[in-house]
Design a protein around this motif. Sequence first.
Motif, PDB file in Angstrom:
ATOM      1  N   SER A 149       0.863  -1.026  -0.024  1.00  0.00           N
ATOM      2  CA  SER A 149      -0.062   0.100   0.041  1.00  0.00           C
ATOM      3  C   SER A 149       0.928   1.248  -0.063  1.00  0.00           C
ATOM      4  CB  SER A 149      -0.944   0.122   1.163  1.00  0.00           C
ATOM      5  OG  SER A 149       0.000  -0.197   2.221  1.00  0.00           O
ATOM      6  N   VAL A 153       1.043   4.824  -2.478  1.00  0.00           N
ATOM      7  CA  VAL A 153       0.487   5.860  -1.965  1.00  0.00           C
ATOM      8  C   VAL A 153       1.813   7.015  -2.475  1.00  0.00           C
ATOM      9  CG1 VAL A 153       0.329   7.417   0.018  1.00  0.00           C
ATOM     10  CG2 VAL A 153      -0.867   5.174  -0.248  1.00  0.00           C
ATOM     11  N   LEU A 177      -5.170   2.553   2.476  1.00  0.00           N
ATOM     12  CA  LEU A 177      -4.486   3.432   1.712  1.00  0.00           C
ATOM     13  C   LEU A 177      -4.496   4.919   2.016  1.00  0.00           C
ATOM     14  CD1 LEU A 177      -5.226   2.060  -1.826  1.00  0.00           C
ATOM     15  CD2 LEU A 177      -2.844   2.041  -0.690  1.00  0.00           C
ATOM     16  N   ALA A 181      -1.851   8.061   2.993  1.00  0.00           N
ATOM     17  CA  ALA A 181      -1.843   9.188   2.388  1.00  0.00           C
ATOM     18  C   ALA A 181      -1.936  10.304   3.415  1.00  0.00           C
ATOM     19  CB  ALA A 181      -2.898   9.223   1.466  1.00  0.00           C
ATOM     20  N   VAL A 234      -7.731   7.874  -3.283  1.00  0.00           N
ATOM     21  CA  VAL A 234      -7.461   6.502  -3.081  1.00  0.00           C
ATOM     22  C   VAL A 234      -8.773   5.957  -2.946  1.00  0.00           C
ATOM     23  CG1 VAL A 234      -5.034   6.711  -2.419  1.00  0.00           C
ATOM     24  CG2 VAL A 234      -6.930   6.769  -0.553  1.00  0.00           C
TER      25      VAL A 234
END
Length: 335
Positions: A149, A153, A177, A181, A234
């Motif tokens: 993940s 990102v 995600l 982020a 995302v």
Amino acid sequence: MRAALLQAHGLDGLTVAQVDEPAPGAGEVRIRVETVGVNQLDLNVIAGRGPGAAAKLPRVLGIDPAGTIVAVGPGVDADRIGRRVVVKPNIPCGRCADCRSGREARCPAQSVVGVHRDGGAGETVVVPDAVAFDRDGLDAATATATVHSLPIVLNVFDAADVRPGDRLLVTGAGGTLGRAAVEYGAHLGADVTAASRHPLADAPGGVRALTIGDEADLTGRLAADERFDAVVDVSGSARLLGQAVAALDWGGRAAFCAASVDARLEIDARAFYLGRRSLAGVASADLAHVRRALDLVRSGAVHPRIGARYPLDDVRRAYREFPTTTPGKVIIDVR
Ligand SMILES: [Zn+2]
């Protein structure tokens, strides 16, 4: 022979079976697996849909195993034996122009562990050494929770050219995600607005949490003149991405990395080009993103969340419960 999670057809076709243990080929290593994640891609393999339809069944699942190298194939340094590693799911071809320039995420000939070849939900797995990253300082579960993940990102942040001080909108902030982020955006020094359907309980300090509800009405929750320099989406929702792109300021950059909920994106083409906006789609990550991601977790800048954990024997329950488990990486403890 080794015990491994074998997928025939449908969820009921999941069995832990004894399967052959292949020898590592040229450039490959065999890893004794400690942990592997449960991923949406596994469910696609199980259902035979989307990118999962490429899997030839029966297939050993598991895209992101972590463990220790126990054997090496021809051309791999024997010093690698004993190294604690985690596997990047997407294997670049290593030969095309994109691979040669370090942009492996753009490689058109990628294969995926657990889809195109047997994966890591088993006692051992064989993968190219090029995608077995040293995870010194990270336990196996944390490394598994990082390797798929966070590098994606980081690639989305690069694609949106997010800079310190940017007004950054993260959409889909409530998922695995999204949380990565938000945390990375704050670490980078961006002015982060985190939009999620449900209230975000544990956003980092200084982050503005925006709850947009199940109807995903982002536009209605922003001030009419509110604009962003960058959007990291995302959410997998084209509807949400469209609203986020509409909130970009002059020269604003947006990037996204999922389209699993709906695929049809609507944007105001005139406002988009007159406003010098840009939009990029990102799938997978470069090898350098994986190294950066592992370093960010080692340094404490980003904390991958681990949700539920299941033993390999209880794996059917892991997949049944996966759509409804609490946020955080779902881990299978293989040993
Ligand atoms: Zn390539």
